[in-house]
Design a protein around this motif. Structure first.
Motif, PDB file in Angstrom:
ATOM      1  N   VAL A   1       0.838  -1.203   0.000  1.00 13.68           N
ATOM      2  CA  VAL A   1       0.000   0.000   0.000  1.00 13.68           C
ATOM      3  C   VAL A   1       0.871   1.251   0.000  1.00 13.68           C
ATOM      4  CG1 VAL A   1      -1.676   1.336   1.321  1.00 13.68           C
ATOM      5  CG2 VAL A   1      -1.935  -1.144   1.128  1.00 13.68           C
ATOM      6  N   ILE A   2       1.896   1.255   0.867  1.00 11.91           N
ATOM      7  CA  ILE A   2       2.781   2.421   0.961  1.00 11.91           C
ATOM      8  C   ILE A   2       3.478   2.672  -0.371  1.00 11.91           C
ATOM      9  CG2 ILE A   2       4.883   3.304   2.042  1.00 11.91           C
ATOM     10  CD1 ILE A   2       4.006   1.902   4.611  1.00 11.91           C
ATOM     11  N   LYS A   3       3.947   1.603  -0.991  1.00 11.03           N
ATOM     12  CA  LYS A   3       4.658   1.752  -2.259  1.00 11.03           C
ATOM     13  C   LYS A   3       3.740   2.311  -3.340  1.00 11.03           C
ATOM     14  CE  LYS A   3       7.757  -0.715  -5.382  1.00 11.03           C
ATOM     15  NZ  LYS A   3       8.481  -1.982  -5.640  1.00 11.03           N
TER      16      LYS A   3
ATOM     17  N   LEU B   1       1.040   4.150  -2.934  1.00 11.08           N
ATOM     18  CA  LEU B   1       0.733   5.545  -2.637  1.00 11.08           C
ATOM     19  C   LEU B   1       1.892   6.456  -3.029  1.00 11.08           C
ATOM     20  CD1 LEU B   1      -1.078   5.244   0.817  1.00 11.08           C
ATOM     21  CD2 LEU B   1      -2.093   5.842  -1.380  1.00 11.08           C
ATOM     22  N   ARG B   2       3.116   6.016  -2.747  1.00  7.27           N
ATOM     23  CA  ARG B   2       4.276   6.844  -3.077  1.00  7.27           C
ATOM     24  C   ARG B   2       4.456   6.968  -4.590  1.00  7.27           C
ATOM     25  NH1 ARG B   2       9.131   5.714   1.320  1.00  7.27           N
ATOM     26  NH2 ARG B   2       7.973   6.468   3.149  1.00  7.27           N
ATOM     27  N   VAL B   3       4.193   5.886  -5.298  1.00  5.36           N
ATOM     28  CA  VAL B   3       4.282   5.950  -6.757  1.00  5.36           C
ATOM     29  C   VAL B   3       3.242   6.933  -7.305  1.00  5.36           C
ATOM     30  CG1 VAL B   3       3.883   4.651  -8.885  1.00  5.36           C
ATOM     31  CG2 VAL B   3       5.261   3.651  -7.047  1.00  5.36           C
ATOM     32  N   GLU B   4       2.039   6.863  -6.762  1.00  3.25           N
ATOM     33  CA  GLU B   4       0.964   7.746  -7.224  1.00  3.25           C
ATOM     34  C   GLU B   4       1.305   9.209  -6.976  1.00  3.25           C
ATOM     35  OE1 GLU B   4      -3.816   8.500  -6.352  1.00  3.25           O
ATOM     36  OE2 GLU B   4      -2.832   6.669  -5.647  1.00  3.25           O
ATOM     37  N   VAL B   5       1.805   9.514  -5.775  1.00  2.00           N
ATOM     38  CA  VAL B   5       2.142  10.898  -5.447  1.00  2.00           C
ATOM     39  C   VAL B   5       3.349  11.367  -6.257  1.00  2.00           C
ATOM     40  CG1 VAL B   5       2.917  12.426  -3.601  1.00  2.00           C
ATOM     41  CG2 VAL B   5       1.130  10.750  -3.153  1.00  2.00           C
ATOM     42  N   THR B   6       4.304  10.472  -6.501  1.00  2.00           N
ATOM     43  CA  THR B   6       5.472  10.831  -7.308  1.00  2.00           C
ATOM     44  C   THR B   6       5.061  11.214  -8.724  1.00  2.00           C
ATOM     45  OG1 THR B   6       6.895   9.352  -6.017  1.00  2.00           O
ATOM     46  CG2 THR B   6       7.684  10.018  -8.192  1.00  2.00           C
ATOM     47  N   VAL B   7       4.108  10.482  -9.283  1.00  2.00           N
ATOM     48  CA  VAL B   7       3.613  10.806 -10.624  1.00  2.00           C
ATOM     49  C   VAL B   7       2.975  12.195 -10.634  1.00  2.00           C
ATOM     50  CG1 VAL B   7       1.907  10.193 -12.374  1.00  2.00           C
ATOM     51  CG2 VAL B   7       3.309   8.410 -11.318  1.00  2.00           C
TER      52      VAL B   7
END
Length: 295
Positions: A213-215, A217-223
């Motif tokens: 889940v954390i990964k 979310l971080r990918v989504e925010v990074t995009v």
């Protein structure tokens, strides 16, 4: 040769008249006539000759008198048989039917319960401008008479305009309002779409391992952050380049304006940092999102 005997014509069936329906229709017409007389008849009984003479008199007067003439036309139309009113307008009043229709529309508009008290003030603009303003909302016209604006224009500004200028200003205002409505509708649609996508994502990550889940979310925010950065380095920078070229050609310095835009972006980013209590990153360290475990 014997003549062929003619056959009698079949009887024509007629639908019997419904007395109750006829009575109801007559009562409705009487109610409409009474309502018109109460609003526009000035408490006087219907008299065709008087109304025609009064309408003819008011037609030659000011905008306020034009509204009075429109009242008489409304009463005439409501009381005269079908086709007779048009004949009166053409032959006895000597005006096109289209003009009579506009006068009646103006009277219905400006002598409505909401605007009747404001009619003398609005009439100062003249007949032609009253016709131009007839499509505006009653509430806006009431505000105009009380010192407000319509389409961003005050009474004084409208008074100084030509009819053509007023027509163009009102048209531009309606087009702008329509465009703003479309933008707001699209924004609302985009927000709803984002909400729906968020709901889908929330349901998707429920039940997944915490590290997954954390990964995600971080990918989504990074995009999202990359999109913001790309916009700044792409479209915003391109706009700044055009302004710099214009400055060279025209000798006008845009740097203060550009600095204000950059400052606004910095304020937005600083507010996000403050809201989430984010620490300042050390300049000599690599971003967290570039770490191998984040890949």
């Amino acid at each position: 040769m014997a003549r062929t005997k003619s056959q009698p014509a079949p009887p024509v069936e007629t639908t019997p008249l419904d007395g109750e329906v006829l009575t109801a229709n007559q009562n409705l017409m009487a109610d409409n006539c009474t309502e018109v007389m109460n609003q526009f008849g000035d408490g006087l009984p219907y008299e065709r000759t008087r109304l025609i003479n009064e309408a003819r008199f008011y037609m030659a007067q000011s905008a306020e008198a034009m509204l009075e003439a429109g009242k008489r036309l409304i009463v005439l139309k409501e009381n005269e048989p079908y086709g007779e009113f048009e004949k009166i307008v053409r032959e006895q009043l000597g005006m096109p039917e289209r003009t009579a229709q506009r006068m009646m529309q103006a009277s219905l508009k400006y002598l409505s319960p909401l605007l009747e008290a404001k009619a003398p003030t609005l009439a100062l603009l003249g007949k032609s401008k009253l016709f131009e303003l007839i499509a505006e909302d009653d509430e806006d016209l009431e505000a105009l008479a009380e010192g407000g604006t319509v389409a961003g224009l005050s009474m004084d500004e409208i008074d100084r305009m030509t009819n053509r200028e007023l027509r163009a200003a009102l048209r531009d205002s309606r087009e702008n309002a329509k465009a703003q409505g479309e933008v707001l509708a699209k924004r609302s649609s985009d927000l709803q779409q984002a909400k729906d996508e968020l709901d889908v994502a929330r349901k998707r990550i429920q039940g997944q391992p915490l590290d997954v889940v954390i990964k995600e979310l971080r990918v989504e925010v990074t995009v999202l952050a990359f999109e913001v950065e790309s916009t700044a380095l792409g479209k915003l920078r391109e706009g700044f380049v055009k302004m710099a070229e214009h400055a060279n050609d025209a000798g006008q310095d845009h740097r203060t304006f550009q600095a204000d835009l950059i400052h606004q972006l910095e304020v937005v980013l600083a507010s996000i940092r403050s809201e989430f209590h984010l620490p300042a990153r050390q300049a000599d360290t690599a971003p967290v999102w570039m770490a191998a475990e984040e890949a």
